[in-house]
Enzyme design. Sequence first.
Site, PDB file in Angstrom:
ATOM      1  N   MET A 142       2.157   6.533   5.201  1.00 47.85           N
ATOM      2  CA  MET A 142       1.200   5.749   5.979  1.00 47.85           C
ATOM      3  C   MET A 142       0.322   4.942   5.037  1.00 47.85           C
ATOM      4  O   MET A 142       0.140   5.333   3.885  1.00 47.85           O
ATOM      5  CB  MET A 142       0.361   6.639   6.895  1.00 47.85           C
ATOM      6  CG  MET A 142      -0.494   7.673   6.191  1.00 47.85           C
ATOM      7  SD  MET A 142       0.389   9.094   5.500  1.00 47.85           S
ATOM      8  CE  MET A 142       0.886   9.962   6.972  1.00 47.85           C
TER       9      MET A 142
ATOM     10  N   GLY B 186       0.796  -1.219   0.000  1.00 54.64           N
ATOM     11  CA  GLY B 186       0.000   0.000   0.000  1.00 54.64           C
ATOM     12  C   GLY B 186       0.826   1.266   0.000  1.00 54.64           C
ATOM     13  O   GLY B 186       2.004   1.283  -0.362  1.00 54.64           O
ATOM     14  N   CYS B 187       0.197   2.349   0.449  1.00 53.70           N
ATOM     15  CA  CYS B 187       0.782   3.679   0.309  1.00 53.70           C
ATOM     16  C   CYS B 187       2.048   3.888   1.134  1.00 53.70           C
ATOM     17  O   CYS B 187       2.840   4.777   0.840  1.00 53.70           O
ATOM     18  CB  CYS B 187      -0.244   4.744   0.696  1.00 53.70           C
ATOM     19  SG  CYS B 187      -1.673   4.821  -0.405  1.00 53.70           S
ATOM     20  N   ASN B 188       2.247   3.102   2.172  1.00 44.30           N
ATOM     21  CA  ASN B 188       3.459   3.233   2.991  1.00 44.30           C
ATOM     22  C   ASN B 188       4.665   2.558   2.365  1.00 44.30           C
ATOM     23  O   ASN B 188       5.803   2.771   2.799  1.00 44.30           O
ATOM     24  CB  ASN B 188       3.234   2.629   4.375  1.00 44.30           C
ATOM     25  CG  ASN B 188       2.701   1.212   4.338  1.00 44.30           C
ATOM     26  OD1 ASN B 188       1.492   1.026   4.193  1.00 44.30           O
ATOM     27  ND2 ASN B 188       3.557   0.206   4.437  1.00 44.30           N
ATOM     28  N   ALA B 189       4.481   1.757   1.324  1.00 45.33           N
ATOM     29  CA  ALA B 189       5.504   0.806   0.875  1.00 45.33           C
ATOM     30  C   ALA B 189       6.755   1.445   0.298  1.00 45.33           C
ATOM     31  O   ALA B 189       7.809   0.804   0.243  1.00 45.33           O
ATOM     32  CB  ALA B 189       4.901  -0.150  -0.152  1.00 45.33           C
TER      33      ALA B 189
END
Length: 370
Positions: free
Chosen positions: A357, A153-156
């Site tokens: 996050m 997801g967006c934290n990756a």
Amino acid sequence: MTTLAVRAEDASVLARRPAITRMAGVGTAVAGTPISQPELLGLLEITNPKIRSVYLNSAIDRRHLTLPAADEHGRRAPEPQGDLLDKHKRIAIEMGAQALLTAVQRAGATLADLRHLCCVTSTGFLTPGLSALLMRELGIDPRCSRSDIVGMGCNAGLNALNVVSGWSAAHPGELAVVLCSEACSAAYALDGTMRTTVVNSLFGDGAAAVALVADSGVGDGSAGGPRILKFASYLITDAIDAMRYEWDREKDRFSFFLDPQIPYVVGAHAETVIGTLLDGTGLRRSDIAHWLVHSGGKKVIDAVVVNLGLTRHDVRHTIGVLRDYGNVSSGSFLFSYERLADEGVARPGEYGVLMTMGPGSTIEMALVQW
């Protein structure tokens, strides 16, 4: 010894540590058609006032999207999952290649110098992975090692940066690239529900790459990029279902769910993570000159600003990226970093914090120094 003296000594020790990795060059790319929120509402024929308000109060002016073609009546029907996977593959390669080439060039290198490629994506599944497909597409030396981070997801993007900075430390002077390529159009469900609206009003297509190198050889400080000093992670297990990508049996396709409360959950835990990141460094939040935060949405940005005591100026790049591109998932923080790099305002010795996050729910941070 006074508190100030201890802080100065700790900061001095931190500054003298060997660089794990330097961010030697950055590049971004987009695909599809730039489209404003009002234009998108018109194309999708959305008239529900409550749903329209979500789009129009998002702090997003425009995004790049690859929408399904209109039929003979001008309507755009939802695409089956197979077509969405094909779209993801095509767009992720197209954008990824552009961003990768730009990052390598800005590092003062060429693709022939590349020794490790790590690709991040959460908007589609590919086997062979995006790294292998890009190596073939760009004619990269087949001896180049590679890795793929899928589905985080967006934290990756920061998860990948953490892993690849370790690779760089083990291979000083050799060039590595972290590439985030997110074809968010391939994760859209055009069904008009509020669940879909939260997602469709926010995400855009985008790719971002950062070239990394440890302290000798290619790009050895010549790009003036920051050194990566430390990482911190936090998994909010009580909110593990707040962001999820799962199979929708009714629609026979994947669907992304984003809990409306997630901005407040992230904001409430941000202070804990920054405390972990700065612990032992002798630094305070006031010592951080540059903040590069994931453009997760207006409420996410506001929550981070309030809970960390930041100003709108501190997150000006984050706000600008959200306005111009929407949430481009894992590469968002690199879009912000590119804007900071282009400004040329960072001075030697200054510190910065990178923050992402995403699902988990997860907060990732990194401490860097110019």
